[in-house]
Write an enzyme that holds these catalytic residues in place. Structure first.
Site, PDB file in Angstrom:
ATOM      1  N   HIS A   1      84.031  90.637  78.198  1.00 40.90           N
ATOM      2  CA  HIS A   1      82.552  90.234  77.748  1.00 40.90           C
ATOM      3  C   HIS A   1      81.932  89.779  78.851  1.00 40.90           C
ATOM      4  CE1 HIS A   1      79.787  87.277  75.640  1.00 40.90           C
ATOM      5  NE2 HIS A   1      80.139  86.424  76.489  1.00 40.90           N
TER       6      HIS A   1
ATOM      7  N   GLU B   1      79.473  83.917  68.601  1.00 45.60           N
ATOM      8  CA  GLU B   1      80.443  83.955  69.730  1.00 45.60           C
ATOM      9  C   GLU B   1      81.613  83.902  68.973  1.00 45.60           C
ATOM     10  OE1 GLU B   1      79.924  81.899  73.261  1.00 45.60           O
ATOM     11  OE2 GLU B   1      78.127  83.280  73.853  1.00 45.60           O
TER      12      GLU B   1
ATOM     13  N   GLU C   1      76.139  91.668  72.705  1.00 45.47           N
ATOM     14  CA  GLU C   1      76.977  93.031  73.314  1.00 45.47           C
ATOM     15  C   GLU C   1      76.824  94.195  72.153  1.00 45.47           C
ATOM     16  OE1 GLU C   1      80.906  91.671  75.136  1.00 45.47           O
ATOM     17  OE2 GLU C   1      80.462  90.273  73.699  1.00 45.47           O
TER      18      GLU C   1
ATOM     19  N   ASP D   1      81.029  79.887  68.494  1.00 45.73           N
ATOM     20  CA  ASP D   1      80.070  79.203  69.218  1.00 45.73           C
ATOM     21  C   ASP D   1      78.542  79.645  69.059  1.00 45.73           C
ATOM     22  OD1 ASP D   1      79.231  77.202  71.340  1.00 45.73           O
ATOM     23  OD2 ASP D   1      79.618  78.902  72.985  1.00 45.73           O
TER      24      ASP D   1
ATOM     25  N   ASP E   1      83.741  74.573  76.461  1.00 42.14           N
ATOM     26  CA  ASP E   1      84.025  75.859  76.225  1.00 42.14           C
ATOM     27  C   ASP E   1      84.027  76.886  77.511  1.00 42.14           C
ATOM     28  OD1 ASP E   1      83.762  78.156  74.198  1.00 42.14           O
ATOM     29  OD2 ASP E   1      81.978  78.827  74.712  1.00 42.14           O
TER      30      ASP E   1
ATOM     31  N   GLU F   1      85.325  83.148  68.877  1.00 43.18           N
ATOM     32  CA  GLU F   1      86.194  82.581  69.979  1.00 43.18           C
ATOM     33  C   GLU F   1      87.456  82.005  69.183  1.00 43.18           C
ATOM     34  OE1 GLU F   1      84.591  79.787  72.501  1.00 43.18           O
ATOM     35  OE2 GLU F   1      82.487  80.798  72.717  1.00 43.18           O
TER      36      GLU F   1
ATOM     37  N   LYS G   1      73.044  75.997  73.352  1.00 40.39           N
ATOM     38  CA  LYS G   1      74.476  75.966  72.714  1.00 40.39           C
ATOM     39  C   LYS G   1      74.881  74.587  71.682  1.00 40.39           C
ATOM     40  CE  LYS G   1      76.602  79.533  74.947  1.00 40.39           C
ATOM     41  NZ  LYS G   1      77.472  80.490  74.434  1.00 40.39           N
TER      42      LYS G   1
ATOM     43  N   ARG H   1      70.058  82.731  72.332  1.00 39.86           N
ATOM     44  CA  ARG H   1      70.155  83.537  73.808  1.00 39.86           C
ATOM     45  C   ARG H   1      68.600  83.173  74.568  1.00 39.86           C
ATOM     46  NH1 ARG H   1      75.525  84.317  74.846  1.00 39.86           N
ATOM     47  NH2 ARG H   1      76.486  85.593  73.023  1.00 39.86           N
TER      48      ARG H   1
ATOM     49  N   THR I   1      78.723  74.020  66.534  1.00 44.29           N
ATOM     50  CA  THR I   1      79.732  74.910  66.814  1.00 44.29           C
ATOM     51  C   THR I   1      80.806  74.836  65.760  1.00 44.29           C
ATOM     52  OG1 THR I   1      79.643  74.539  69.225  1.00 44.29           O
ATOM     53  CG2 THR I   1      81.828  75.314  68.171  1.00 44.29           C
TER      54      THR I   1
ATOM     55  N   GLN J   1      68.465  79.767  76.030  1.00 45.32           N
ATOM     56  CA  GLN J   1      69.667  79.586  76.867  1.00 45.32           C
ATOM     57  C   GLN J   1      69.295  80.510  78.022  1.00 45.32           C
ATOM     58  OE1 GLN J   1      73.528  81.292  75.745  1.00 45.32           O
ATOM     59  NE2 GLN J   1      74.307  81.180  77.733  1.00 45.32           N
TER      60      GLN J   1
END
Length: 437
Positions: free
Chosen positions: A153, A220, A385, A254, A146, A222, A274, A258, A278, A261
C-alpha cells in the site's frame, strides 16, 4: 437443570469437561452445527447484543455460535460460574480489563458450555437467532491509533504522489511503523450509515480552497486490534508482551476523504479526512482462536532497532503475522481480496512502537493495521489503489466507480485457518454512504 460445579478462576478448572468427553465440531455436536461452520466452538467471538424492545441498559455480552448468539452472562449465571461479573455486562470492557488468565479461563468455560452434552438443556434456551438480535459496538473505545503498515500500500501511494522520487517509500518507513492518532468518538459498529464528510479541498488547478462534500471518498480495508489489559504510564510494552495486553482483533474500515486529506495533511498528517467515521465489526475474535493462523511476517530488509527486532522469533511464536484472508465487496460485488499475511509491520511491533515513548495503554484502546494491500491489483485494499487515483475506473455491473457515491455499500469480511482444517470466521463490517448534511 443438573447441578454444575462452579469454575475455580484461580485453578482454571472447566466443570464437566473430562479429557474423554471432548466433543467434535460435527459428529455428536450437541447443537447440531453444520460441519465446518466458521463460527463453531473453535472460534467463539465476542459481541454485545440486545433483543427487540429492550432498553440500552439491557445490552449484554454475547458469543456467536453458528447462526446464533449465546447470552454469555445468562449462561454464566445459570451454570453457577464465577465469571458472571465479567460477562453480565453491557460492554466487553470488564472482560477486557481482567487480563490474559481470565480471558483463557472464560474461553475454556464457554467452550465447555457449547460442546459438553450435559450443558445442552441449560444453554439452549439462551441461544438467540442472529436475525432476532441487534448488535452494538462491543466495547467502549478508549484511544484510537491507525498505522500504515502494508509495504504494498505504501509503495503504491508513493508511486502515485512521488513519481520522481528514487524510491516510493519515505526514508523512515522500513525503520518504524508509521501511524497517527485518530478520533475514538467516531468509531461505529458495522451497519451504521456513514455520512459523506464536508471540508476544505483544493485541486492542483484551483487557485484557492473550496468547501463542500468530499468528492473522493474512499475505503481502507484494515484489521483492528483491541487492547484489554492496560499498561503503566512511562513503561514501554515489549514485543514479547503483546498477548498479555491485546485481547483480540476485529475487521476495520478506516473511511478516508482523499481530497480533504490531501489539502490538510502537510505538515501534521491526517485530520478531518479521517476523523468522521471508522467502522468496526460487531465481533471481536480472541487471539486464542487464531493460533493456527499465525505465520512469519515478510522478510525484513533493514536492521531493526532492538525494541522492534523480531528476527529471533520463529514463525510459530509471537510476535508474528496472521494469515487472514480478506474480501472487499462494493454493492455486493467482490472488488478485492487483500491478504493480511503480507503486512510488513506486525501487530506486536505496532504495539511496541506505540508505547516505546512511555505512552500507556488503556482498556478499550483500538489500533488499526493500516490499509491491507497485496502485491497484485486484485488484492488492493483501497479504491485509490484499485482505480490508481481515479485514472482507471472500476467497472461494476451497476456502473463505473473511481471513488464512493451516495448509496454505495461496502462490506469487509474475512476468515483465517483454524485447527484441524477448520476456518475461523471474522465476521464482517458494513457501511453505507449517505449524502452530506
Amino acid at each position: 437443570m443438573s447441578e454444575q460445579t462452579p469454575l475455580d478462576p484461580a485453578a482454571g478448572d472447566t466443570p464437566g469437561l473430562p479429557e474423554s468427553d471432548s466433543i467434535g465440531l460435527s459428529e455428536g455436536d450437541p447443537f447440531g452445527l453444520p460441519e465446518g461452520d466458521p463460527f463453531g466452538p473453535h472460534n467463539l467471538p465476542y459481541g454485545v447484543f440486545s433483543l427487540a424492545g429492550e432498553r440500552t441498559d439491557q445490552r449484554r455480552v454475547g458469543v456467536r455460535l453458528g447462526s446464533y448468539v449465546l447470552d454469555a452472562g445468562a449462561a454464566a449465571a445459570a451454570l453457577g460460574s464465577p465469571y458472571v461479573s465479567l460477562l453480565a455486562r453491557p460492554t466487553l470492557n470488564a472482560l477486557l480489563s481482567a487480563g490474559r488468565t481470565a480471558w483463557s479461563d472464560v474461553r475454556r468455560a464457554l467452550t465447555a458450555w457449547v460442546t459438553v452434552p450435559s450443558y445442552r438443556d441449560s444453554v439452549r434456551p439462551l441461544l438467540h437467532p442472529l436475525s432476532d438480535v441487534t448488535l452494538h459496538l462491543p466495547f467502549e473505545v478508549a484511544d484510537y491509533v491507525d498505522f500504515y503498515a502494508s509495504e504494498n500500500h505504501a509503495t503504491n501511494l508513493g508511486k502515485m504522489f512521488r513519481p520522481d522520487s528514487p524510491t516510493p517509500l519515505t526514508p523512515n518507513w522500513k525503520h518504524l511503523p508509521i501511524g497517527y492518532h485518530g478520533r475514538s468518538g467516531t468509531v461505529v459498529v458495522s451497519g451504521t450509515d456513514v455520512v459523506r464528510p464536508s471540508g476544505q479541498r483544493k485541486a492542483p488547478s484551483d487557485t484557492a480552497p473550496v468547501f463542500g462534500p468530499s468528492v473522493r471518498l474512499d475505503i481502507e480495508a484494515e484489521v483492528g486490534f483491541v487492547v484489554g489489559a492496560p499498561s503503566t504510564h512511562g513503561t514501554p510494552v515489549p514485543l514479547a508482551d503483546f498477548r498479555e495486553h491485546v485481547f483480540g482483533l476485529t475487521l476495520l474500515n478506516d473511511w478516508s476523504a482523499r481530497d480533504i486529506q490531501a489539502w490538510e495533511y502537510v505538515p501534521l498528517g491526517p485530520f478531518l479526512g479521517k476523523s468522521f467515521a471508522t467502522s468496526v465489526s460487531a465481533w471481536i475474535t480472541p487471539l486464542d482462536a487464531l493460533d493456527a493462523a499465525r505465520v512469519a511476517p515478510p522478510e525484513r530488509t533493514h536492521q531493526l532497532l532492538p525494541y522492534l527486532d523480531d528476527s529471533a522469533e520463529s514463525a510459530t511464536d509471537e510476535p508474528g503475522g496472521y494469515d487472514l484472508r480478506m474480501t472487499v465487496t462494493l454493492n455486493g460485488h467482490v472488488i478485492s481480496e487483500p491478504p493480511f499475511s503480507t503486512v510488513y509491520w506486525t501487530a506486536a511491533q505496532q504495539l511496541a512502537h506505540m508505547t516505546v515513548n512511555g505512552a500507556s495503554l488503556r482498556t478499550g484502546d483500538l489500533y488499526g493495521s493500516g490499509t491491507v494491500s497485496g502485491p497484485s491489483a486484485g488484492q488492493y485494499g483501497s479504491l485509490i489503489e484499485i482505480t490508481w487515483n481515479g485514472r482507471d475506473p472500476l467497472e461494476l455491473p451497476d456502473g463505473k466507480r473511481t471513488f464512493l457515491e451516495d448509496g454505495d455499500e461496502v462490506t469487509l469480511s474475512a476468515w483465517a485457518p483454524g485447527p484441524d482444517g477448520t476456518k475461523v470466521g471474522l465476521g464482517e463490517v458494513t457501511g453505507r454512504i449517505v449524502a452530506a448534511r
